[in-house]
Enzyme design. Structure first.
Site, PDB file in Angstrom:
ATOM      1  N   GLU A 100      48.959  39.830  40.374  1.00  0.00           N
ATOM      2  CA  GLU A 100      49.032  39.652  38.931  1.00  0.00           C
ATOM      3  C   GLU A 100      49.989  40.655  38.301  1.00  0.00           C
ATOM      4  O   GLU A 100      50.225  41.731  38.830  1.00  0.00           O
ATOM      5  CB  GLU A 100      47.644  39.829  38.314  1.00  0.00           C
ATOM      6  N   CYS A 113      53.589  45.258  33.177  1.00  0.00           N
ATOM      7  CA  CYS A 113      52.733  45.983  34.116  1.00  0.00           C
ATOM      8  C   CYS A 113      52.837  45.265  35.460  1.00  0.00           C
ATOM      9  O   CYS A 113      52.460  44.101  35.577  1.00  0.00           O
ATOM     10  CB  CYS A 113      51.311  45.946  33.564  1.00  0.00           C
ATOM     11  N   CYS A 120      44.273  46.742  47.063  1.00  0.00           N
ATOM     12  CA  CYS A 120      44.389  48.196  47.133  1.00  0.00           C
ATOM     13  C   CYS A 120      43.321  48.755  48.058  1.00  0.00           C
ATOM     14  O   CYS A 120      42.144  48.418  47.941  1.00  0.00           O
ATOM     15  CB  CYS A 120      44.274  48.840  45.763  1.00  0.00           C
ATOM     16  N   CYS A 124      38.891  53.016  44.552  1.00  0.00           N
ATOM     17  CA  CYS A 124      38.249  53.697  43.423  1.00  0.00           C
ATOM     18  C   CYS A 124      37.121  52.796  42.927  1.00  0.00           C
ATOM     19  O   CYS A 124      37.292  51.579  42.810  1.00  0.00           O
ATOM     20  CB  CYS A 124      39.260  53.946  42.305  1.00  0.00           C
ATOM     21  N   CYS A 127      37.403  50.322  39.752  1.00  0.00           N
ATOM     22  CA  CYS A 127      38.598  49.480  39.673  1.00  0.00           C
ATOM     23  C   CYS A 127      38.390  48.149  40.383  1.00  0.00           C
ATOM     24  O   CYS A 127      37.977  48.121  41.554  1.00  0.00           O
ATOM     25  CB  CYS A 127      39.778  50.228  40.285  1.00  0.00           C
ATOM     26  N   CYS A 341      45.660  45.623  32.386  1.00  0.00           N
ATOM     27  CA  CYS A 341      46.685  46.273  33.192  1.00  0.00           C
ATOM     28  C   CYS A 341      46.008  47.459  33.863  1.00  0.00           C
ATOM     29  O   CYS A 341      45.457  48.320  33.206  1.00  0.00           O
ATOM     30  CB  CYS A 341      47.846  46.728  32.324  1.00  0.00           C
TER      31      CYS A 341
END
Ligand code: SAH
Ligand code: SF4
Length: 357
Positions: A100, A113, A120, A124, A127, A341
């Site tokens: 995205e 962005c 990822c 975290c 997130c 974002c």
């Protein structure tokens, strides 16, 4: 238009640094001003086919198309513009991976962005991208392609653009491709208007420091001390907060530039006046500005994580300012798309991996 699902292995010119494009073209494109014409189509216009290069002969275009590609991601879906005009794009990559990007018009300027990875691995806990787990590195063409697609669709001039690497992924874990994409971007956008955001991967920051020309640096600090940072950013165990801050203090900064310390505000957890004082102490010395980002909740994220009230956000920001740390608050109207974002999921259908930690 180039189709993304191509089977021939032609070199994608958007994957090469500008100097390498010139040498790749040299045997096939003579004289040298023709090379400059091709580069102009690529860097200023961001075309995705040789067919569009109308100042080249039909034969030259066909010849180039047989050897090289200009493919970049195809926009599969885009949201309706939000009240603030922002639009979220979902792209399909050649191997089916989804990423995205967010388009955010802001007066005469536009911020894009971008994603640097299709997921990822940093994990975290606040997130959504981290929740869905690791994905592969994006190629330079997939990174700069996000800019060209959105720019074309929205009719944005290069001069009006700000670019932030705050979408999916950790740019410093895809350093080489991010660095090439910066070289490509620099042909049409000043790196002063490009910001790379990292969770604090120290070796990546040190590589970035070595580049001759650097973008702005943003670092997700998110907690005022090591213990709390470890709780929500497990990467802190590998790259301790104190060492991260030390490496940021060594980072070469041009006059007038600062490092942005991003700080996700979680109600009752890191948003008190005392937390602001601890953060100010951590960042003392004047090379940091704080970007406070009120937490954006999502069903995938722990339910104890809450966005602070506006009054708490103001109290925190004022306290930081009293301690001499410049601060901006990322205010998104409600939970608008622009707020997303930095918490992009890329896939809506299924969960890919269990949450970390
Ligand atoms: N991996 C990089 C860049 C992508 S994340 C990084 O971590 O910096 C970009 C920003 O979005 C980070 O500052 C991150 O802290 C923030 N972010 C992630 N999830 C969020 C959430 N749920 N609410 C608010 N900000 C979030
Ligand atoms: Fe990855 Fe950044 Fe999300 Fe952390 S905040 S999981 S580093 S994208």
């Amino acid at each position: 238009m180039e189709r993304p699902h191509t089977t021939t292995r032609r070199v994608n010119l958007y994957d090469l640094a500008p100097g390498d494009v010139a040498s790749a073209l040299a045997p096939f494109v003579a004289p040298s001003f023709r090379i400059r014409q091709v580069q102009e189509w690529i860097y200023a216009r961001g075309v995705d086919s040789f067919e569009s290069m109308s100042n080249l002969s039909r034969e030259a275009r066909a010849d180039l198309a047989a050897r090289f590609s200009l493919a970049f991601p195809v926009a599969r879906e885009r949201t309706e513009p939000a009240h603030d005009g922002s639009v979220k794009y979902l792209f399909t990559l050649e191997d089916g991976a989804l990423i995205e990007a967010v388009y955010m018009p802001m007066g005469s300027r536009t911020t894009l962005c971008l994603s640097s990875q299709a997921g990822c691995a940093v994990g975290c806990t606040f997130c959504v991208t981290g929740f869905f787990g690791a994905g592969r590195n994006l190629t330079p063409a997939e990174i700069v392609g996000q800019i060209h697609r959105v720019r074309h669709e929205q009719g944005v001039a290069n001069e009006a653009l700000n670019v932030v690497f705050m979408g999916m992924g950790e740019p410093m874990l895809n350093f080489e491709h991010v660095a090439t994409s910066l070289e490509i971007m620099e042909q049409s956008i000043s790196l002063k208007r490009v910001t790379v955001s990292t969770a604090g991967i120290i070796p990546g920051i040190e590589e970035l420091a070595k580049l001759e020309r650097r973008p702005n640096l943003a670092v997700s600090i998110n907690a005022p001390d090591r213990e709390r940072r470890e709780e929500i950013m497990p990467i802190t165990k590998k790259y301790p907060l104190e060492e991260l801050i030390a490496s940021l203090r060594r980072f070469p900064l041009e006059t007038g530039r600062d490092i942005t310390a991003e700080y996700v505000l979680l109600a009752g957890w890191n948003d008190s006046v005392a937390d602001a004082a601890t953060l100010a102490k951590l960042l003392r010395g004047g090379r940091f500005k704080v970007n406070a980002i009120p937490f954006n909740p999502d069903p995938a994220l722990p339910s104890w994580m809450k966005r602070p009230t506006d009054a708490a956000i103001d109290r925190f920001a004022s306290a930081l300012m009293r301690h001499g740390v410049p601060v901006t608050v990322r205010r998104s109207k409600g939970n608008e798309i622009a707020a997303a974002c930095g918490q992009l999921r890329g896939r809506t259908e299924r969960r890919r991996a269990a949450p970390k930690g």
